[in-house]
Write an enzyme that holds these catalytic residues in place. Sequence first.
Site, PDB file in Angstrom:
ATOM      1  N   SER A   1      -5.423  -4.204   2.055  1.00 18.17           N
ATOM      2  CA  SER A   1      -5.856  -2.942   2.685  1.00 18.17           C
ATOM      3  C   SER A   1      -7.335  -2.665   2.412  1.00 18.17           C
ATOM      4  O   SER A   1      -8.017  -2.047   3.246  1.00 18.17           O
ATOM      5  CB  SER A   1      -4.993  -1.771   2.212  1.00 18.17           C
ATOM      6  OG  SER A   1      -4.896  -1.755   0.804  1.00 18.17           O
TER       7      SER A   1
ATOM      8  N   HIS B   1       5.195   4.112  -5.807  1.00 22.23           N
ATOM      9  CA  HIS B   1       5.975   4.890  -4.837  1.00 22.23           C
ATOM     10  C   HIS B   1       7.149   5.616  -5.477  1.00 22.23           C
ATOM     11  O   HIS B   1       7.969   6.213  -4.780  1.00 22.23           O
ATOM     12  CB  HIS B   1       6.487   3.965  -3.717  1.00 22.23           C
ATOM     13  CG  HIS B   1       5.404   3.497  -2.787  1.00 22.23           C
ATOM     14  ND1 HIS B   1       4.067   3.718  -3.033  1.00 22.23           N
ATOM     15  CD2 HIS B   1       5.447   2.839  -1.600  1.00 22.23           C
ATOM     16  CE1 HIS B   1       3.350   3.194  -2.042  1.00 22.23           C
ATOM     17  NE2 HIS B   1       4.167   2.656  -1.156  1.00 22.23           N
TER      18      HIS B   1
HETATM   19  N1  SAH Z   1      -2.604  -1.470  -0.666  1.00 23.47           N
HETATM   20  C1  SAH Z   1      -1.955  -2.729  -1.011  1.00 23.47           C
HETATM   21  C2  SAH Z   1      -0.577  -2.556  -1.591  1.00 23.47           C
HETATM   22  C3  SAH Z   1      -0.517  -1.740  -2.848  1.00 23.47           C
HETATM   23  S1  SAH Z   1       0.993  -1.997  -3.719  1.00 23.47           S
HETATM   24  C4  SAH Z   1      -1.906  -3.670   0.215  1.00 23.47           C
HETATM   25  O1  SAH Z   1      -2.491  -3.369   1.241  1.00 23.47           O
HETATM   26  O2  SAH Z   1      -1.296  -4.711   0.169  1.00 23.47           O
HETATM   27  C5  SAH Z   1       0.879  -0.755  -4.948  1.00 23.47           C
HETATM   28  C6  SAH Z   1      -0.104  -1.048  -6.047  1.00 23.47           C
HETATM   29  O3  SAH Z   1      -0.227   0.141  -6.825  1.00 23.47           O
HETATM   30  C7  SAH Z   1       0.287  -2.164  -7.014  1.00 23.47           C
HETATM   31  O4  SAH Z   1      -0.697  -3.155  -7.012  1.00 23.47           O
HETATM   32  C8  SAH Z   1       0.365  -1.472  -8.380  1.00 23.47           C
HETATM   33  O5  SAH Z   1      -0.148  -2.243  -9.456  1.00 23.47           O
HETATM   34  C9  SAH Z   1      -0.481  -0.234  -8.163  1.00 23.47           C
HETATM   35  N2  SAH Z   1      -0.136   0.875  -9.048  1.00 23.47           N
HETATM   36  C10 SAH Z   1       1.077   1.432  -9.224  1.00 23.47           C
HETATM   37  N3  SAH Z   1       1.006   2.452 -10.092  1.00 23.47           N
HETATM   38  C11 SAH Z   1      -0.298   2.534 -10.492  1.00 23.47           C
HETATM   39  C12 SAH Z   1      -1.011   3.369 -11.398  1.00 23.47           C
HETATM   40  N4  SAH Z   1      -0.409   4.336 -12.061  1.00 23.47           N
HETATM   41  N5  SAH Z   1      -2.330   3.157 -11.562  1.00 23.47           N
HETATM   42  C13 SAH Z   1      -2.964   2.167 -10.882  1.00 23.47           C
HETATM   43  N6  SAH Z   1      -2.344   1.354 -10.004  1.00 23.47           N
HETATM   44  C14 SAH Z   1      -1.028   1.524  -9.820  1.00 23.47           C
HETATM   45 MG    MG Z   2       2.049   0.460   1.148  1.00 20.40          MG
END
Ligand code: SAH
Ligand code: MG
Length: 213
Positions: free
Chosen positions: A54, A146
């Site tokens: 993304s 999430h």
């Molecule tokens: N935007 C990405 C998908 C993100 S997946 C794409 O386009 O493919 C969600 C991400 O959030 C994961 O990499 C996870 O490590 C991160 N994440 C989850 N909780 C978090 C937190 N508290 N602080 C920082 N990163 C976090």
């Molecule tokens: Mg997503």
Amino acid sequence: MNLERRHHLIACAKAAKGFMPDDEGLALCDIAREVGSQFPHATMLEIGSWCGKSAVYLAIGAEETGAVVFSVDHHHGSEENQQGWEHFDQDLVDPADGRLNTLPHFQRTIATAQLEGTVVGIVGDSLTVARHWSTPLHLLFIDGGHGEVVAHADYDAWSSKVAIHGILAIHDVFEDPADGGRPPFEIYQRALASGAFALVDRCGSLALLRRIR
Ligand code: SAH
Ligand code: MG
């Protein structure tokens, strides 16, 4: 941006591991370009880098306007990325300690796309970064954890940092519980109910809102 560069960046985004369908990624690209044109040297930030997919889509729109995309992640994955869960990927495990580590993949994606001048990774916990972040955001993209607690915590910590007329983008917003988890949809509802944000557009599970007050 010339067509060749655009094609290269789209190919890099498509090639990166991640959870961003192409049409939603291109919608992110379009809104980033619009925000970048509206605010000179715009500051954009995404929560949830994963492997940079993304971030590249955002950067396609950001680069040509001189904006910078900060991408926050501790790089150890969310709950649903861990072993035994739906979105686990063994290739992302660091053999040194057995933990997920997406940072090298993120770095490679951004380097291959030649976007190191536009995308700046911030390695750390979203809430820790938020506590020290005071620069108004012209675009905020929430796509981190999430789970119930973490998604609401990201909204609480970050949404007020969106500049007036800036954009709040939220991913994985599903009206129908059969399509996915509730928390991203709940924070989307909270944003609308707050009166501070108005819906601009929807593309798949991507919701784009503008801060109106
Ligand atoms: N935007 C990405 C998908 C993100 S997946 C794409 O386009 O493919 C969600 C991400 O959030 C994961 O990499 C996870 O490590 C991160 N994440 C989850 N909780 C978090 C937190 N508290 N602080 C920082 N990163 C976090
Ligand atoms: Mg997503």
